[in-house]
Design a protein around this motif. Structure first.
Motif, PDB file in Angstrom:
ATOM      1  N   ALA A   1      36.184  46.896  24.442  1.00  0.00           N
ATOM      2  CA  ALA A   1      36.974  45.752  23.686  1.00  0.00           C
ATOM      3  C   ALA A   1      36.272  44.821  23.393  1.00  0.00           C
ATOM      4  O   ALA A   1      36.603  43.681  23.792  1.00  0.00           O
ATOM      5  N   PRO A   2      35.474  44.807  22.163  1.00  0.00           N
ATOM      6  CA  PRO A   2      34.637  43.553  21.906  1.00  0.00           C
ATOM      7  C   PRO A   2      35.697  42.472  21.254  1.00  0.00           C
ATOM      8  O   PRO A   2      35.212  41.400  21.223  1.00  0.00           O
ATOM      9  N   HIS A   3      36.843  43.144  20.905  1.00  0.00           N
ATOM     10  CA  HIS A   3      37.849  41.945  20.208  1.00  0.00           C
ATOM     11  C   HIS A   3      38.447  41.228  21.125  1.00  0.00           C
ATOM     12  O   HIS A   3      39.190  40.050  20.837  1.00  0.00           O
ATOM     13  N   LYS A   4      38.264  41.593  22.444  1.00  0.00           N
ATOM     14  CA  LYS A   4      38.986  40.828  23.787  1.00  0.00           C
ATOM     15  C   LYS A   4      37.842  39.799  24.190  1.00  0.00           C
ATOM     16  O   LYS A   4      37.212  39.995  25.245  1.00  0.00           O
ATOM     17  N   ASP A   5      37.404  38.720  23.390  1.00  0.00           N
ATOM     18  CA  ASP A   5      36.415  37.816  23.962  1.00  0.00           C
ATOM     19  C   ASP A   5      36.733  37.152  24.991  1.00  0.00           C
ATOM     20  O   ASP A   5      37.627  36.770  25.289  1.00  0.00           O
ATOM     21  N   GLY A   6      35.688  37.165  25.988  1.00  0.00           N
ATOM     22  CA  GLY A   6      35.703  36.687  27.191  1.00  0.00           C
ATOM     23  C   GLY A   6      36.720  37.193  28.307  1.00  0.00           C
ATOM     24  O   GLY A   6      36.718  36.774  29.422  1.00  0.00           O
ATOM     25  N   ALA A   7      37.264  38.376  28.102  1.00  0.00           N
ATOM     26  CA  ALA A   7      37.946  39.290  28.965  1.00  0.00           C
ATOM     27  C   ALA A   7      37.071  39.560  30.228  1.00  0.00           C
ATOM     28  O   ALA A   7      37.810  39.482  31.397  1.00  0.00           O
ATOM     29  N   ARG A   8      35.923  40.100  30.042  1.00  0.00           N
ATOM     30  CA  ARG A   8      35.123  40.357  31.374  1.00  0.00           C
ATOM     31  C   ARG A   8      34.948  39.232  32.451  1.00  0.00           C
ATOM     32  O   ARG A   8      35.203  39.395  33.156  1.00  0.00           O
ATOM     33  N   GLU A   9      34.635  37.900  31.509  1.00  0.00           N
ATOM     34  CA  GLU A   9      34.430  36.890  32.522  1.00  0.00           C
ATOM     35  C   GLU A   9      35.928  36.355  33.149  1.00  0.00           C
ATOM     36  O   GLU A   9      35.942  35.985  34.242  1.00  0.00           O
ATOM     37  N   LYS A  10      37.139  36.506  32.352  1.00  0.00           N
ATOM     38  CA  LYS A  10      38.299  36.168  33.028  1.00  0.00           C
ATOM     39  C   LYS A  10      38.576  36.980  33.879  1.00  0.00           C
ATOM     40  O   LYS A  10      39.467  36.473  34.855  1.00  0.00           O
ATOM     41  N   LEU A  11      38.195  38.370  33.865  1.00  0.00           N
ATOM     42  CA  LEU A  11      38.847  39.304  35.158  1.00  0.00           C
ATOM     43  C   LEU A  11      37.878  39.211  36.239  1.00  0.00           C
ATOM     44  O   LEU A  11      38.235  39.949  37.325  1.00  0.00           O
ATOM     45  N   GLU A  12      36.587  38.873  36.105  1.00  0.00           N
ATOM     46  CA  GLU A  12      35.624  38.943  37.111  1.00  0.00           C
ATOM     47  C   GLU A  12      36.208  38.365  38.598  1.00  0.00           C
ATOM     48  O   GLU A  12      36.041  39.174  39.479  1.00  0.00           O
ATOM     49  N   PRO A  13      36.544  37.154  38.430  1.00  0.00           N
ATOM     50  CA  PRO A  13      37.354  36.816  39.988  1.00  0.00           C
ATOM     51  C   PRO A  13      38.658  37.411  40.465  1.00  0.00           C
ATOM     52  O   PRO A  13      39.044  36.853  41.334  1.00  0.00           O
ATOM     53  N   ASP A  14      39.334  38.275  39.381  1.00  0.00           N
ATOM     54  CA  ASP A  14      40.624  38.552  39.929  1.00  0.00           C
ATOM     55  C   ASP A  14      40.622  40.216  40.365  1.00  0.00           C
ATOM     56  O   ASP A  14      41.029  40.927  39.408  1.00  0.00           O
ATOM     57  N   LEU A  15      40.077  40.664  41.261  1.00  0.00           N
ATOM     58  CA  LEU A  15      39.997  41.889  41.769  1.00  0.00           C
ATOM     59  C   LEU A  15      41.401  42.508  41.920  1.00  0.00           C
ATOM     60  O   LEU A  15      41.419  43.693  41.620  1.00  0.00           O
TER      61      LEU A  15
END
Length: 208
Positions: A108-122
């Motif tokens: 989902a390259p269009h979701k910029d920053g999504a990986r970083e946003k989800l990282e702390p929210d297990l």
């Protein structure tokens, strides 16, 4: 049930649909014909195109193909599922990956920053993974049948034991175990049980 009118634009034949749904049964014991893991890869290649939330694709598969791997899996199956799993030509451990978000830059390259946003929210990652992985498992079952295979999906197993045995290095979480073969065992009268009832459209659906 609503009648099918001139707007019907089916792209599958009735024969194909019946082979996947109406005429297909859960199989308990299979013929002795082996299943090549290449067929599982082909079914996965088809199923992977179906939609998931945020194109997350959290389903993960472990293809249990060898006798040694079956012996590792057997002790974690409930007694009613153990013998048929050990005897099945091939078994799939369908799981979900709590770290699916690490693939978002590709998926989902269009979701910029999504990986970083989800990282702390297990908790959010796990909730999304469970829902979308079960969607993918459904797609996979249909794909396996479309390739001519018979299937026996099960939830009767010790998930923690399966994860400890097969997923200790990757953290995947087992959801469903699926026995796979080419056809029912002709020597087993219970290989395929009689068809049970199904709810009709009118029983299970509403049009608003």
């Amino acid at each position: 049930m609503p009648e099918i009118g001139s707007t019907d634009q089916s792209i599958s034949s009735r024969e194909m649909l019946d082979a996947i749904f109406a005429n297909a049964h859960t199989t308990n014991t299979f013929s002795a014909q082996p299943v090549d893991p290449v067929l599982i890869a082909r079914a996965y290649e088809d199923a992977r195109w179906a939609p998931t939330a945020m194109n997350s694709q959290p389903m993960r598969l472990t293809v249990v193909h060898t006798s040694a791997a079956k012996q590792r899996l057997g002790p974690h199956m409930k007694p009613g599922n153990r013998d048929k799993t050990l005897a099945a030509p091939l078994t799939l451990i369908a799981a979900w990956d709590p770290n699916w978000h690490n693939h978002l830059p590709q998926l989902a390259p269009h979701k910029d920053g999504a990986r970083e946003k989800l990282e702390p929210d297990l908790a959010v990652r796990e909730s999304m993974a469970k829902v979308s992985s079960h969607l993918q498992i459904g797609y996979l079952l249909v794909a396996l049948r479309a390739h001519g295979l018979h299937i026996g999906p099960m939830t009767g197993f010790n998930a923690a034991g399966v994860d400890e045995e097969f997923h200790a290095d990757n953290g995947w979480k087992t959801a469903v175990i699926i026995n796979v073969g080419w056809g029912p065992n002709p020597d087993d009268a219970n290989a395929v049980r009689p068809r049970a009832g199904r709810l009709s459209f009118d029983d299970a659906c509403q049009i608003v």
